[in-house]
Design a protein around this motif. Structure first.
Motif, PDB file in Angstrom:
ATOM      1  N   GLY A 107     -11.613  -7.231   8.958  1.00  0.00           N
ATOM      2  CA  GLY A 107     -10.372  -7.354   7.739  1.00  0.00           C
ATOM      3  C   GLY A 107     -11.246  -6.686   6.735  1.00  0.00           C
ATOM      4  O   GLY A 107     -12.203  -6.873   5.825  1.00  0.00           O
ATOM      5  N   ALA A 108     -10.886  -5.156   6.334  1.00  0.00           N
ATOM      6  CA  ALA A 108     -11.165  -4.692   5.108  1.00  0.00           C
ATOM      7  C   ALA A 108     -10.308  -3.396   4.487  1.00  0.00           C
ATOM      8  O   ALA A 108      -9.029  -3.178   5.109  1.00  0.00           O
ATOM      9  CB  ALA A 108     -12.343  -3.933   6.263  1.00  0.00           C
ATOM     10  N   GLY A 109     -10.789  -2.376   4.016  1.00  0.00           N
ATOM     11  CA  GLY A 109      -9.939  -1.727   3.055  1.00  0.00           C
ATOM     12  C   GLY A 109      -9.516  -0.453   4.027  1.00  0.00           C
ATOM     13  O   GLY A 109     -10.865  -0.661   5.051  1.00  0.00           O
ATOM     14  N   TYR A 110      -8.083  -0.282   3.912  1.00  0.00           N
ATOM     15  CA  TYR A 110      -8.157   1.008   4.744  1.00  0.00           C
ATOM     16  C   TYR A 110      -8.643   2.062   4.689  1.00  0.00           C
ATOM     17  O   TYR A 110      -8.495   2.569   6.400  1.00  0.00           O
ATOM     18  CB  TYR A 110      -6.207   1.489   4.260  1.00  0.00           C
ATOM     19  CG  TYR A 110      -5.363   0.836   4.631  1.00  0.00           C
ATOM     20  CD1 TYR A 110      -4.425   0.214   6.089  1.00  0.00           C
ATOM     21  CD2 TYR A 110      -4.804  -0.683   4.039  1.00  0.00           C
ATOM     22  CE1 TYR A 110      -3.233  -1.014   5.910  1.00  0.00           C
ATOM     23  CE2 TYR A 110      -3.588  -1.341   4.387  1.00  0.00           C
ATOM     24  CZ  TYR A 110      -3.459  -1.244   5.295  1.00  0.00           C
ATOM     25  OH  TYR A 110      -2.306  -1.765   5.285  1.00  0.00           O
ATOM     26  N   VAL A 111      -9.195   2.401   4.095  1.00  0.00           N
ATOM     27  CA  VAL A 111      -9.892   3.536   4.404  1.00  0.00           C
ATOM     28  C   VAL A 111     -11.270   3.767   5.017  1.00  0.00           C
ATOM     29  O   VAL A 111     -11.586   4.711   5.784  1.00  0.00           O
ATOM     30  CB  VAL A 111     -10.134   4.331   2.347  1.00  0.00           C
ATOM     31  CG1 VAL A 111     -11.239   5.146   2.826  1.00  0.00           C
ATOM     32  CG2 VAL A 111      -9.368   4.648   1.378  1.00  0.00           C
ATOM     33  N   PRO A 112     -12.005   2.874   4.874  1.00  0.00           N
ATOM     34  CA  PRO A 112     -13.330   2.746   5.901  1.00  0.00           C
ATOM     35  C   PRO A 112     -12.810   3.123   7.551  1.00  0.00           C
ATOM     36  O   PRO A 112     -13.477   3.825   8.223  1.00  0.00           O
ATOM     37  CB  PRO A 112     -13.944   1.391   5.888  1.00  0.00           C
ATOM     38  CG  PRO A 112     -13.482   0.736   4.758  1.00  0.00           C
ATOM     39  CD  PRO A 112     -11.987   1.511   4.295  1.00  0.00           C
ATOM     40  N   GLY A 129      -3.234  -7.286   5.292  1.00  0.00           N
ATOM     41  CA  GLY A 129      -3.914  -8.128   4.512  1.00  0.00           C
ATOM     42  C   GLY A 129      -3.080  -8.575   3.560  1.00  0.00           C
ATOM     43  O   GLY A 129      -3.080  -9.402   2.861  1.00  0.00           O
ATOM     44  N   ASP A 130      -3.448  -7.212   2.347  1.00  0.00           N
ATOM     45  CA  ASP A 130      -2.727  -7.728   0.847  1.00  0.00           C
ATOM     46  C   ASP A 130      -2.285  -6.033   0.227  1.00  0.00           C
ATOM     47  O   ASP A 130      -2.766  -5.140   1.327  1.00  0.00           O
ATOM     48  CB  ASP A 130      -4.071  -8.316   0.427  1.00  0.00           C
ATOM     49  CG  ASP A 130      -5.185  -7.365   0.773  1.00  0.00           C
ATOM     50  OD1 ASP A 130      -5.381  -6.276   0.134  1.00  0.00           O
ATOM     51  OD2 ASP A 130      -5.957  -8.105   0.894  1.00  0.00           O
ATOM     52  N   LEU A 131      -1.329  -6.351  -0.581  1.00  0.00           N
ATOM     53  CA  LEU A 131      -1.445  -4.989  -1.377  1.00  0.00           C
ATOM     54  C   LEU A 131      -2.450  -5.480  -2.865  1.00  0.00           C
ATOM     55  O   LEU A 131      -2.116  -6.367  -3.498  1.00  0.00           O
ATOM     56  CB  LEU A 131      -0.007  -5.634  -1.973  1.00  0.00           C
ATOM     57  CG  LEU A 131       1.237  -5.606  -0.241  1.00  0.00           C
ATOM     58  CD1 LEU A 131       2.068  -5.366  -0.508  1.00  0.00           C
ATOM     59  CD2 LEU A 131       0.439  -4.366   0.594  1.00  0.00           C
ATOM     60  N   GLY A 132      -2.231  -4.503  -3.521  1.00  0.00           N
ATOM     61  CA  GLY A 132      -2.101  -4.970  -5.386  1.00  0.00           C
ATOM     62  C   GLY A 132      -0.563  -5.630  -5.889  1.00  0.00           C
ATOM     63  O   GLY A 132      -0.085  -5.011  -5.360  1.00  0.00           O
ATOM     64  N   ILE A 241      -1.254  -0.465  -1.290  1.00  0.00           N
ATOM     65  CA  ILE A 241      -1.498  -1.578  -0.150  1.00  0.00           C
ATOM     66  C   ILE A 241      -3.503  -0.780   0.038  1.00  0.00           C
ATOM     67  O   ILE A 241      -4.223   0.512  -0.591  1.00  0.00           O
ATOM     68  CB  ILE A 241      -1.893  -0.426   1.197  1.00  0.00           C
ATOM     69  CG1 ILE A 241      -1.636   0.876   1.161  1.00  0.00           C
ATOM     70  CG2 ILE A 241      -0.131  -0.055   1.277  1.00  0.00           C
ATOM     71  CD1 ILE A 241      -2.013   1.959   2.493  1.00  0.00           C
ATOM     72  N   ASN A 242      -3.682  -2.064   0.406  1.00  0.00           N
ATOM     73  CA  ASN A 242      -4.989  -2.198  -0.182  1.00  0.00           C
ATOM     74  C   ASN A 242      -5.710  -2.219   1.141  1.00  0.00           C
ATOM     75  O   ASN A 242      -6.524  -2.127   1.422  1.00  0.00           O
ATOM     76  CB  ASN A 242      -5.812  -3.092  -0.795  1.00  0.00           C
ATOM     77  CG  ASN A 242      -6.742  -3.606  -1.655  1.00  0.00           C
ATOM     78  OD1 ASN A 242      -7.658  -2.115  -2.203  1.00  0.00           O
ATOM     79  ND2 ASN A 242      -7.339  -4.955  -0.492  1.00  0.00           N
TER      80      ASN A 242
END
Length: 339
Positions: A107-112, A129-132, A241-242
């Motif tokens: 579970g990580a940020g989209y960018v990696p 997972g989660d949003l801002g 999106i986070n």
């Protein structure tokens, strides 16, 4: 910019079939850093009818609460999984560990993960997972300074040293995009890689001028007299999106029942977190060093299990803009649909 997950009122329900084995490939990544499944997904099969072990990599932050609640509430066991949670510093570390075979899901940020995919690594987003948040006041990942800092506005961040948990990750992209949106030269800042739990001390000591931290560290810094000067996600777009949950194509191909089970369990866990904020607050001290009285006051993440390929592709284009990646994969190619 319009980067947000579609349908923020709740996780989508899409049947996904995926699996639980890993690439036996050790890779060094120069990358960094978080629709849902059908609630009735088929159970993964373990040896002799037992539970299938799945090792999940995550960050020790508030947005991991849904995962931990899912484990505690038995949602994954209901789907036939024995989930073990292990913690890492940032998304790049977890992506590398996922590809090397030590994690099954992360579970990580989209960018990696986008960065890895842009380099040809076979990964897929399997569940959101989660949003801002929609407002600065509700945002759970913000840029903070000491109470006596001369930094008063986002413009004052120009040329300053700012802590992030990992360079070339979602925080860097969001921070630079927000500053540019406000007319501040994002190329002037110096990013310093510091684990989230160490950010309050580094900010207090003056090692950095500002820290881009998530909850529960926002509340800790504010309690020590710090101030918030910028909330990057809502500055870019409401519901920016986070983070999401990712695995490898080989994991998907070799044990489809296990990934299907993880998506089903994670979707249930996210729904539970959405509906039970007090439970989110209760569980945070069990996997972080944050006291219960602080957890009772933090800003909670916006949990959402849906995946939006268009929003993911927009974020990938931002990553290209800030030279995190060279080319942006198509959004639909990054999301596993179970077809």
């Amino acid at each position: 910019m319009g980067i947000r997950a579609a349908g923020t009122g709740g996780p989508a329900r899409r049947t996904r079939r995926a699996g639980a084995a890993l690439l036996g490939l050790v890779v060094t990544l120069a990358v960094a850093a978080c629709g849902g499944g059908d609630d009735g997904g088929g159970q993964a099969e373990g040896g002799d009818g037992g539970l299938t072990p799945v090792v999940v990599g995550a960050l020790p932050t508030a947005n991991t609460a849904a995962l931990n609640l899912g484990v505690e509430q038995g949602f994954f066991e209901d789907e036939g999984l024995d989930v073990t949670v292990e913690y890492a510093q940032g998304g790049a570390t977890m992506v590398t560990t996922l590809v090397s075979g030590d994690f099954d899901v992360i579970g990580a940020g989209y960018v990696p993960a986008i960065s890895a995919m842009s380099q040809g690594l076979p990964l897929k987003f399997v569940v959101g997972g989660d949003l801002g948040a929609d407002t600065d006041e509700a945002e759970w990942q913000t840029v903070l300074v000491k109470g006596d800092s001369p930094i008063q506005t986002p413009a004052d961040l120009a040329g300053k040293r700012i802590a992030v948990n990992a360079v070339k990750g979602v925080l860097e992209v969001a921070l630079r995009a927000a500053l540019d949106e406000l007319g501040v030269d994002s190329s002037s800042i110096e990013l310093v890689e510091i684990p989230f739990p160490d950010m309050p001390a580094n900010l207090e000591s003056g090692n950095v001028d500002a820290a881009y931290a998530p909850e529960p560290f926002i509340t800790s810094i504010l309690d020590a007299g710090g101030r918030q000067v910028l909330a990057p996600p809502p500055t870019i777009a409401p519901g920016f999106i986070n983070g999401a949950w990712e695995t490898t194509d080989q994991f998907i191909a070799e044990q489809p029942e296990a990934v299907d089970a993880f998506v089903a369990g994670m979707t249930r866990a996210i729904e539970y977190a959405q509906e039970n904020p007090d439970e989110v607050r209760r569980i945070i001290p069990t996997y972080t060093q944050i006291p219960q009285d602080v957890a009772d006051r933090i800003r909670l993440p916006v949990f959402d299990a849906e995946l939006d390929p268009a929003a993911i592709e927009e974020l990938a284009q931002l990553a290209v803009r800030y030279e995190v990646i060279e080319t942006a994969p198509a959004g639909e190619d990054m999301v596993y649909t179970g077809d």
